[in-house]
Design an enzyme around this catalytic site. Structure first.
Site, PDB file in Angstrom:
ATOM      1  N   ASP A 182       0.837  -1.195   0.000  1.00  0.00           N
ATOM      2  CA  ASP A 182       0.000   0.000   0.000  1.00  0.00           C
ATOM      3  C   ASP A 182       0.876   1.252   0.000  1.00  0.00           C
ATOM      4  OD1 ASP A 182      -2.261  -1.592   0.196  1.00  0.00           O
ATOM      5  OD2 ASP A 182      -2.337  -1.459   2.380  1.00  0.00           O
TER       6      ASP A 182
ATOM      7  N   TYR B 175      -4.349  -9.428   3.180  1.00  0.00           N
ATOM      8  CA  TYR B 175      -4.403  -7.975   3.378  1.00  0.00           C
ATOM      9  C   TYR B 175      -4.392  -7.678   4.872  1.00  0.00           C
ATOM     10  CZ  TYR B 175      -5.162  -6.803  -1.512  1.00  0.00           C
ATOM     11  OH  TYR B 175      -4.985  -6.619  -2.860  1.00  0.00           O
TER      12      TYR B 175
ATOM     13  N   TYR C  79       5.002  -8.822   8.527  1.00  0.00           N
ATOM     14  CA  TYR C  79       4.700  -7.407   8.684  1.00  0.00           C
ATOM     15  C   TYR C  79       4.708  -6.986  10.156  1.00  0.00           C
ATOM     16  CZ  TYR C  79       2.643  -7.848   3.971  1.00  0.00           C
ATOM     17  OH  TYR C  79       2.428  -8.084   2.636  1.00  0.00           O
TER      18      TYR C  79
ATOM     19  N   LEU D  64       2.378   0.540   8.664  1.00  0.00           N
ATOM     20  CA  LEU D  64       2.562  -0.830   8.173  1.00  0.00           C
ATOM     21  C   LEU D  64       3.938  -0.943   7.535  1.00  0.00           C
ATOM     22  CD1 LEU D  64       1.367  -3.656   7.649  1.00  0.00           C
ATOM     23  CD2 LEU D  64       0.456  -2.777   5.497  1.00  0.00           C
TER      24      LEU D  64
END
Length: 311
Positions: free
Chosen positions: A46, A177, A74, A198
């Site tokens: 993103d 996601y 992540y 993120l």
């Protein structure tokens, strides 16, 4: 002359993508720095997100699909009590709720995401519908029905929690996601939530610790390109990871020069091996990776995806 030398650059480049730009924009910047080299990234981040974005350069693009299917790791920071249109801080606030849950409810909610789960991708995502990314439809107020999909969460650890801020460490399968996980977590806790930070730290076995930034690459070019393109490319090549690392989990088989000549011309060869049928790495006697072959039950090896070593 420059283009011919650039065409001889092959491998995986690990970029630490900055926030504020799309993965495709980051790729275009890299291609411009490298004089329009053939390249492709392996899995979108993103615009809000930072971190590891592996970029396949030259012949490595033939094997990028194997990295697209890899697991990712992540670190995410989320704010509870607020839902947004994009599921992150880039969107408009659509609902504010009171944050009220106990520690047990929080722990149970986190555990519910472990393993194989059904997830609905965000409306604002790079998934394409009729060749157009969903986020472009969403920006126009057109919300295309998104099909849910199975993803797998290998680990999910709480790193921090205070007031309405939480920080998690997540390792997951491709296609997951993180924004959807945070949104769904907010729903479970009956308060809503959205992503405010993120960062991707790992893709397969590639780590953020081996990456460099766009600014560092620009500095490298500014410092060495004025001396010569060869000097710049020599310095840049030190950051490239060999192509065979993308497919290192496939078994390998050594072929003779004669056998490989048959294979690269599209012909199959009978080999003597105890390897099981399937995709195998083709290696020559100099330990050079030549590409992938397909072995059948009769020990016949056929070309599958080969590198162009005539360069």
């Amino acid at each position: 002359m420059f283009s011919n030398k650039i065409r001889n650059i092959h491998g995986i480049f690990l970029l630490d993508k900055p926030t504020g730009i799309s993965s495709n924009k980051a790729l275009q910047i890299i291609k411009k720095i490298l004089l329009s080299v053939k390249a492709g990234h392996t899995g979108s981040l993103d615009p809000l997100a930072t971190g590891l974005l592996p970029i396949c350069i030259g012949e490595a693009t033939k094997f990028s699909r194997y990295l697209l299917q890899s697991s990712k790791k992540y670190r995410v920071i989320a704010k509870l009590g607020i839902q947004t249109s994009t599921l992150d801080s880039c969107g408009k606030i659509i609902k504010i709720s009171k944050v009220c849950f106990n520690e047990l409810e929080y722990e149970l909610a986190l555990k519910s995401f472990l393993g194989k789960i059904v997830q609905k991708p965000p409306f604002y995502s790079a998934i394409k519908y009729k060749g157009v990314p969903l986020y472009k439809y969403a920006r126009k107020g057109i919300f295309i029905p998104v099909k849910s999909r199975f993803v797998k969460i290998y680990s999910l650890k709480s790193l921090y929690k205070k007031d309405n801020i939480i920080e998690l460490d997540i390792t997951c399968s491709s296609g997951t996601y993180i924004r959807s996980i945070i949104s769904d977590l907010g729903k479970l806790l009956k308060c809503g939530a959205h992503v405010i930070f993120l960062r991707r730290s790992k893709v397969s076995f590639y780590s953020i610790s081996s990456s460099i930034t766009i600014d560092q690459l620009k500095f490298l070019k500014k410092k060495y390109f004025k001396k010569s393109i060869d000097c710049f490319l020599k310095k840049f090549s030190k950051f490239l990871i060999p192509i065979h690392s993308l497919v290192s989990y496939f078994p390998k088989f050594y072929v003779s020069k004669e056998e490989f000549n048959f294979i690269k011309n599209g012909q199959s060869v009978k080999i003597f091996t105890k390897l099981s049928p399937g995709i195998i790495r083709i290696i020559n006697n100099k330990e050079i990776f030549l590409g992938l072959g397909l072995l059948n039950k009769k020990n016949v090896l056929s070309p599958y995806r080969l590198l162009n070593y005539t360069l």
